[in-house]
Design a protein around this motif. Structure first.
Motif, PDB file in Angstrom:
ATOM      1  N   SER A 102       0.857  -1.174   0.000  1.00 56.29           N
ATOM      2  CA  SER A 102       0.000   0.000   0.000  1.00 56.29           C
ATOM      3  C   SER A 102       0.898   1.231   0.000  1.00 56.29           C
ATOM      4  N   LEU A 103       0.330   2.347  -0.386  1.00 54.62           N
ATOM      5  CA  LEU A 103       1.068   3.611  -0.396  1.00 54.62           C
ATOM      6  C   LEU A 103       0.378   4.572   0.552  1.00 54.62           C
ATOM      7  N   ARG A 104       1.192   5.274   1.331  1.00 54.18           N
ATOM      8  CA  ARG A 104       0.629   6.267   2.246  1.00 54.18           C
ATOM      9  C   ARG A 104       1.577   7.453   2.335  1.00 54.18           C
ATOM     10  N   SER A 105       1.032   8.535   2.857  1.00 55.28           N
ATOM     11  CA  SER A 105       1.857   9.719   3.074  1.00 55.28           C
ATOM     12  C   SER A 105       2.424   9.647   4.494  1.00 55.28           C
ATOM     13  N   ALA A 106       3.380  10.500   4.789  1.00 52.74           N
ATOM     14  CA  ALA A 106       3.967  10.519   6.133  1.00 52.74           C
ATOM     15  C   ALA A 106       2.920  10.895   7.178  1.00 52.74           C
ATOM     16  N   GLY A 107       1.905  11.642   6.768  1.00 49.54           N
ATOM     17  CA  GLY A 107       0.825  12.017   7.677  1.00 49.54           C
ATOM     18  C   GLY A 107      -0.177  10.910   7.925  1.00 49.54           C
ATOM     19  N   GLY A 108      -0.023   9.783   7.235  1.00 50.74           N
ATOM     20  CA  GLY A 108      -0.910   8.643   7.437  1.00 50.74           C
ATOM     21  C   GLY A 108      -2.040   8.545   6.438  1.00 50.74           C
ATOM     22  N   ASP A 109      -2.144   9.486   5.499  1.00 50.95           N
ATOM     23  CA  ASP A 109      -3.191   9.423   4.479  1.00 50.95           C
ATOM     24  C   ASP A 109      -2.921   8.249   3.536  1.00 50.95           C
ATOM     25  N   ILE A 110      -3.941   7.457   3.277  1.00 49.27           N
ATOM     26  CA  ILE A 110      -3.809   6.329   2.358  1.00 49.27           C
ATOM     27  C   ILE A 110      -3.874   6.873   0.933  1.00 49.27           C
ATOM     28  N   LEU A 111      -2.799   6.700   0.192  1.00 52.26           N
ATOM     29  CA  LEU A 111      -2.741   7.153  -1.193  1.00 52.26           C
ATOM     30  C   LEU A 111      -3.168   6.052  -2.153  1.00 52.26           C
ATOM     31  N   LEU A 112      -2.892   4.813  -1.785  1.00 51.55           N
ATOM     32  CA  LEU A 112      -3.298   3.649  -2.563  1.00 51.55           C
ATOM     33  C   LEU A 112      -3.541   2.526  -1.558  1.00 51.55           C
ATOM     34  N   PRO A 113      -4.780   2.040  -1.457  1.00 54.51           N
ATOM     35  CA  PRO A 113      -5.041   0.964  -0.496  1.00 54.51           C
ATOM     36  C   PRO A 113      -4.296  -0.307  -0.884  1.00 54.51           C
ATOM     37  N   ARG A 114      -4.381  -1.304  -0.035  1.00 56.67           N
ATOM     38  CA  ARG A 114      -3.667  -2.566  -0.270  1.00 56.67           C
ATOM     39  C   ARG A 114      -3.892  -3.048  -1.697  1.00 56.67           C
ATOM     40  N   THR A 115      -2.791  -3.241  -2.391  1.00 54.91           N
ATOM     41  CA  THR A 115      -2.815  -3.652  -3.784  1.00 54.91           C
ATOM     42  C   THR A 115      -2.041  -4.955  -3.923  1.00 54.91           C
ATOM     43  N   GLU A 116      -2.590  -5.871  -4.686  1.00 62.24           N
ATOM     44  CA  GLU A 116      -1.936  -7.154  -4.913  1.00 62.24           C
ATOM     45  C   GLU A 116      -1.339  -7.156  -6.310  1.00 62.24           C
ATOM     46  N   LEU A 117      -0.057  -7.393  -6.386  1.00 63.79           N
ATOM     47  CA  LEU A 117       0.653  -7.491  -7.654  1.00 63.79           C
ATOM     48  C   LEU A 117       1.074  -8.945  -7.824  1.00 63.79           C
ATOM     49  N   ARG A 118       0.598  -9.590  -8.890  1.00 62.34           N
ATOM     50  CA  ARG A 118       0.878 -11.004  -9.121  1.00 62.34           C
ATOM     51  C   ARG A 118       1.475 -11.183 -10.520  1.00 62.34           C
ATOM     52  N   LEU A 119       2.617 -11.812 -10.605  1.00 60.39           N
ATOM     53  CA  LEU A 119       3.253 -12.120 -11.876  1.00 60.39           C
ATOM     54  C   LEU A 119       3.539 -13.616 -11.924  1.00 60.39           C
ATOM     55  N   THR A 120       3.333 -14.226 -13.076  1.00 54.58           N
ATOM     56  CA  THR A 120       3.629 -15.653 -13.242  1.00 54.58           C
ATOM     57  C   THR A 120       4.357 -15.869 -14.560  1.00 54.58           C
ATOM     58  N   ARG A 121       5.169 -16.898 -14.566  1.00 53.55           N
ATOM     59  CA  ARG A 121       5.859 -17.336 -15.785  1.00 53.55           C
ATOM     60  C   ARG A 121       5.837 -18.857 -15.789  1.00 53.55           C
ATOM     61  N   ASP A 122       5.589 -19.429 -16.955  1.00 53.43           N
ATOM     62  CA  ASP A 122       5.640 -20.881 -17.120  1.00 53.43           C
ATOM     63  C   ASP A 122       6.987 -21.247 -17.719  1.00 53.43           C
ATOM     64  N   MET A 123       7.529 -22.363 -17.262  1.00 52.74           N
ATOM     65  CA  MET A 123       8.843 -22.791 -17.715  1.00 52.74           C
ATOM     66  C   MET A 123       8.831 -24.301 -17.933  1.00 52.74           C
TER      67      MET A 123
END
Length: 163
Positions: A102-123
């Motif tokens: 998640s992204l927040r400011s130093a003041g505690g403001d939520i700039l981007l709530p919890r975000t899930e980043l998922r990457l996959t590769r087949d081999m």
């Protein structure tokens, strides 16, 4: 002028006329960034630091002095067998990189709530080429890591701090 030169010149003219533009470094609307929650010696954090050093952003250790703080909740690298032979030998792996942040400011403001980043590769995998496949796996892991950092930096570029 040779035919090849004319074709190249024509392609450049067409691309410039359609609005095509090479990807450039993103513009950030803040000056300082802090990273929190990464596991010690995280390859993803090291890649992120390396990329931030190439940008106009300044990386600070103290989150209280940063304009934007990246809070990492989870970073997981995973490898799962996808296909096997009848004898039980693995013929295909799936590599995964998961990052929850998640992204927040130093003041505690939520700039981007919890975000899930998922990457996959087949081999594909073969026991007869185990060493080469080990190197291929490391290369794919590195590529996923670079892609994840690129996605994260583009998301950072979209962040606007309220005045």
């Amino acid at each position: 002028m040779q035919r090849r030169d004319l074709l190249s010149l024509g392609a450049v003219a067409l691309l410039s006329g359609c609005g095509f533009e090479l990807r450039r470094e993103p513009d950030y609307h803040f000056k300082t960034l802090a990273l929190t929650g990464f596991v010690p010696h995280s390859p993803l954090a090291q890649e992120l630091r390396r990329q931030v050093l190439r940008s106009p952003l300044k990386l600070v250790e103290d989150p209280n002095r940063a304009d934007v703080i990246i809070d990492v909740e989870r970073e997981i690298r995973d490898k799962t067998s996808v296909a096997t032979t009848t004898a039980g030998q693995i013929t295909e792996w799936q590599l995964r990189l998961q990052l929850d942040y998640s992204l927040r400011s130093a003041g505690g403001d939520i700039l981007l709530p919890r975000t899930e980043l998922r990457l996959t590769r087949d081999m594909n995998y073969s026991e007869s080429a185990a060493l080469a496949k080990e190197q291929e796996e490391a290369s794919l892991q590195k590529a996923m890591q670079v892609e994840a950092v690129g996605l994260l930096l583009r998301r950072l570029a979209a962040v606007r701090l309220s005045a």
